[in-house]
Scaffold this motif. Structure first.
Motif, mmCIF file in Angstrom:
data_model
loop_
_atom_site.group_PDB
_atom_site.id
_atom_site.type_symbol
_atom_site.label_atom_id
_atom_site.label_comp_id
_atom_site.label_asym_id
_atom_site.label_seq_id
_atom_site.Cartn_x
_atom_site.Cartn_y
_atom_site.Cartn_z
ATOM 1 N N ALA A 64 0.749 -1.187 0.038
ATOM 2 C CA ALA A 64 -0.104 -0.071 -0.231
ATOM 3 C C ALA A 64 0.802 1.337 -0.009
ATOM 4 C CB ALA A 64 -1.010 -0.150 1.326
ATOM 5 N N ARG A 65 2.134 1.315 0.769
ATOM 6 C CA ARG A 65 2.827 2.231 0.760
ATOM 7 C C ARG A 65 3.512 2.683 -0.527
ATOM 8 N NH1 ARG A 65 7.489 1.981 4.841
ATOM 9 N NH2 ARG A 65 8.446 0.521 3.543
ATOM 10 N N THR A 66 4.068 1.301 -1.172
ATOM 11 C CA THR A 66 4.178 1.781 -2.801
ATOM 12 C C THR A 66 3.415 2.074 -3.531
ATOM 13 O OG1 THR A 66 5.858 -0.268 -2.023
ATOM 14 C CG2 THR A 66 5.715 0.173 -4.436
ATOM 15 N N ALA A 67 2.236 1.704 -3.418
ATOM 16 C CA ALA A 67 1.356 2.209 -4.340
ATOM 17 C C ALA A 67 0.897 3.467 -3.956
ATOM 18 C CB ALA A 67 -0.198 1.216 -3.960
ATOM 19 N N LEU A 68 1.049 4.110 -2.678
ATOM 20 C CA LEU A 68 0.630 5.653 -2.430
ATOM 21 C C LEU A 68 1.804 6.278 -3.116
ATOM 22 C CD1 LEU A 68 -0.770 7.775 -0.976
ATOM 23 C CD2 LEU A 68 0.756 6.933 1.083
ATOM 24 N N ALA A 69 2.849 5.853 -3.056
ATOM 25 C CA ALA A 69 3.941 6.629 -3.631
ATOM 26 C C ALA A 69 3.722 6.668 -5.009
ATOM 27 C CB ALA A 69 5.522 6.202 -3.432
ATOM 28 N N ARG A 70 3.592 5.636 -5.838
ATOM 29 C CA ARG A 70 3.247 5.769 -7.316
ATOM 30 C C ARG A 70 2.118 6.720 -7.651
ATOM 31 N NH1 ARG A 70 3.453 0.035 -6.985
ATOM 32 N NH2 ARG A 70 1.190 0.010 -7.456
ATOM 33 N N SER A 71 0.914 6.700 -6.802
ATOM 34 C CA SER A 71 0.001 7.608 -6.925
ATOM 35 C C SER A 71 0.247 9.216 -6.566
ATOM 36 C CB SER A 71 -1.111 7.143 -6.003
ATOM 37 O OG SER A 71 -2.201 8.140 -6.188
ATOM 38 N N PRO A 205 20.480 -0.041 -3.269
ATOM 39 C CA PRO A 205 18.952 -0.804 -3.199
ATOM 40 C C PRO A 205 18.795 -1.892 -4.050
ATOM 41 C CG PRO A 205 19.391 1.403 -4.701
ATOM 42 C CD PRO A 205 20.476 1.131 -3.873
ATOM 43 N N ALA A 206 18.030 -2.664 -3.506
ATOM 44 C CA ALA A 206 17.796 -4.122 -4.182
ATOM 45 C C ALA A 206 16.635 -3.597 -5.500
ATOM 46 C CB ALA A 206 16.784 -5.047 -3.210
ATOM 47 N N PRO A 207 16.949 -4.476 -6.713
ATOM 48 C CA PRO A 207 15.993 -4.153 -7.588
ATOM 49 C C PRO A 207 14.556 -4.347 -7.371
ATOM 50 C CG PRO A 207 17.802 -5.657 -8.083
ATOM 51 C CD PRO A 207 17.839 -5.674 -6.592
ATOM 52 N N ARG A 208 13.851 -3.512 -8.029
ATOM 53 C CA ARG A 208 12.452 -3.534 -8.039
ATOM 54 C C ARG A 208 11.595 -3.652 -9.187
ATOM 55 N NH1 ARG A 208 9.928 -0.171 -3.279
ATOM 56 N NH2 ARG A 208 11.419 0.263 -2.025
ATOM 57 N N ASN A 209 10.474 -3.668 -9.371
ATOM 58 C CA ASN A 209 9.721 -3.933 -10.411
ATOM 59 C C ASN A 209 10.017 -2.231 -11.248
ATOM 60 O OD1 ASN A 209 9.010 -6.507 -10.555
ATOM 61 N ND2 ASN A 209 7.413 -6.087 -9.167
ATOM 62 N N GLY A 210 9.384 -2.046 -12.495
ATOM 63 C CA GLY A 210 9.242 -0.971 -13.239
ATOM 64 C C GLY A 210 8.227 -0.127 -12.373
ATOM 65 N N ASP A 211 7.299 -0.421 -11.835
ATOM 66 C CA ASP A 211 6.282 0.545 -11.115
ATOM 67 C C ASP A 211 6.667 0.768 -9.673
ATOM 68 O OD1 ASP A 211 5.859 -1.894 -9.944
ATOM 69 O OD2 ASP A 211 3.788 -2.020 -10.241
ATOM 70 N N GLY A 212 7.824 0.020 -9.404
ATOM 71 C CA GLY A 212 8.621 0.426 -7.882
ATOM 72 C C GLY A 212 7.882 -0.505 -6.790
ATOM 73 N N VAL A 296 17.082 -1.052 9.683
ATOM 74 C CA VAL A 296 15.714 -0.098 9.995
ATOM 75 C C VAL A 296 15.944 0.983 9.017
ATOM 76 C CG1 VAL A 296 14.631 1.599 11.279
ATOM 77 C CG2 VAL A 296 15.083 -0.788 12.132
ATOM 78 N N ARG A 297 17.352 1.775 8.869
ATOM 79 C CA ARG A 297 17.631 2.900 8.188
ATOM 80 C C ARG A 297 17.517 2.460 6.707
ATOM 81 N NH1 ARG A 297 22.769 6.856 7.207
ATOM 82 N NH2 ARG A 297 21.636 8.381 5.976
ATOM 83 N N ASN A 298 17.729 1.364 6.207
ATOM 84 C CA ASN A 298 17.678 0.812 4.850
ATOM 85 C C ASN A 298 16.647 0.025 4.732
ATOM 86 O OD1 ASN A 298 20.531 1.883 3.854
ATOM 87 N ND2 ASN A 298 20.996 1.019 5.723
ATOM 88 N N ALA A 299 15.646 0.002 5.313
ATOM 89 C CA ALA A 299 14.304 -1.065 5.018
ATOM 90 C C ALA A 299 13.692 -0.859 3.877
ATOM 91 C CB ALA A 299 13.519 -0.680 6.249
ATOM 92 N N ASP A 300 13.623 0.619 3.504
ATOM 93 C CA ASP A 300 13.007 0.626 2.019
ATOM 94 C C ASP A 300 13.963 0.295 0.831
ATOM 95 O OD1 ASP A 300 10.499 1.483 0.752
ATOM 96 O OD2 ASP A 300 11.684 3.281 0.003
ATOM 97 N N ARG A 301 15.309 0.456 1.054
ATOM 98 C CA ARG A 301 16.250 0.228 0.074
ATOM 99 C C ARG A 301 16.322 -1.451 -0.058
ATOM 100 N NH1 ARG A 301 18.490 4.476 2.942
ATOM 101 N NH2 ARG A 301 18.775 6.264 1.259
#
Length: 343
Positions: A64-71, A205-212, A296-301
């Motif tokens: 949901a957080r990723t979708a929110l960032a995309r939106s 950062p670890a690889p993500r999909n094209g949409d994040g 924790v600091r790099n959780a999103d990465r």
């Protein structure tokens, strides 16, 4: 041998068997031993329900957080487009007003008179070309204005839709947060200061999909810590931790047991150099504190699902909470290793 002698031999043999069985139970790892053997964290505490809730809500929250960032990113682009179109409409406004006034003032008579008053054939043709050019210019401006208005309408509708989507994702995040807090409350989860350091090293950062979003991964890479397997994202987190200087004993894959170890999505990082021992103190505890803060600091990465260390758990939706789902030993209390679970 007399009957009484045979009974004494049978009794002695029974005592030997029972004592041997008890000794084997005491010495056999996992069968009543006081601590797990080196390299095996043992039972890390928690309940299956708690772990399932944490995994499900953790994934739901991060998605949901990723979708929110995309939106929000789409909202920003649409808002910029809408401002640009509205600025162009404002620029065209005076020209369109002038066209409207001229058309009202002259009607169709003006152009006809201009042609009839031509002094020669060449003058007639020249005036006709001029009138045609003016008409084309006027039509171009009117067409551009109509297109700009259509673009503005589409951008406004799309922007409204993205605002609605963002609100929906925020509601999902709030629901996942409540569910995680309820699950953690079952094990005495209270907010804590946790382990946070602003100067922790920054991971690649670890690889993500094209949409994040985070791609689904299977246990397909060789685990450098065991003979098992890990996901590419787990291997990346392990590599980044070592690159940041956290090189003490680590164990990732386990064929059974709790958490994401059997799926290749979890690692246990020993706070002591030689393996999993007793409660960490002094430099060993500082090492664990720093490692937990790094994750924790790099959780999103890195795609962190949660971190457990020293009777506390960090969860994306809740931050650091006290963690009492243990059996009072260093492994289940997580006082001898940092547990990392990844998406």
């Amino acid at each position: 041998m007399t009957a009484s002698g045979r009974r004494r031999c049978t009794l002695a043999l029974t005592v030997v068997v029972v004592v041997g069985a008890l000794a084997g139970a005491v010495l056999r790892p996992g069968a009543g031993s006081a601590s797990p053997p080196p390299g095996v964290p043992g039972d890390e505490g928690g309940t299956p329900l708690l772990r399932d809730v944490l995994e499900a809500t953790g994934r739901g929250y991060v998605q949901a957080r990723t979708a929110l960032a995309r939106s929000q990113a789409r909202q920003a682009r649409l808002a910029t487009e809408l401002r640009e179109v509205q600025d162009r409409i404002a620029e065209l406004g005076p020209e369109i007003d002038l066209l409207a006034r001229n058309a009202y003032r002259t009607g169709r008579i003006g152009p006809v008179l201009a042609l009839l008053n031509s002094s020669s054939t060449d003058d007639f043709l020249e005036r006709a070309r001029g009138l045609e050019t003016m008409a084309l210019w006027d039509n171009h401006r009117l067409h551009e204005l109509n297109q700009a208005r259509e673009r503005a309408s589409r951008a406004k509708l799309a922007l409204d839709a993205e605002v609605t989507e963002a609100r929906r994702q925020v509601a999902v995040m709030q629901r996942q947060k409540r569910e995680a807090e309820r699950a953690l409350a079952l094990v005495g989860g209270r907010s804590t200061g946790g382990f946070v350091a602003a100067d922790s090293p920054v991971a690649r950062p670890a690889p993500r999909n094209g949409d994040g979003s985070w791609p689904r991964q299977s246990c397909g890479r060789a685990d450098p810590t065991t003979s098992g397997c890990v996901t590419p994202r787990t291997l990346h987190a392990y590599t980044e931790a070592r690159r940041a200087g956290f090189k003490r004993y680590t164990s990732c894959y386990r064929p059974g047991g709790p958490y994401e170890h059997p799926k290749g999505r979890a690692c246990d990082f020993s706070s002591a150099p030689g393996g999993f021992g007793g409660d960490a103190h002094g430099a060993d505890k500082t090492y664990g504190n720093n490692l937990a803060a790094f994750f924790v600091r790099n959780a999103d990465r890195l795609g962190v699902l949660y971190v457990i260390w020293y009777r506390q758990i960090w969860f994306p939706a809740t931050g650091w909470k006290s963690y009492g789902a243990s059996h009072g030993d260093p492994s289940s209390d997580h006082t001898n290793h940092v547990h990392l679970s990844l998406l």
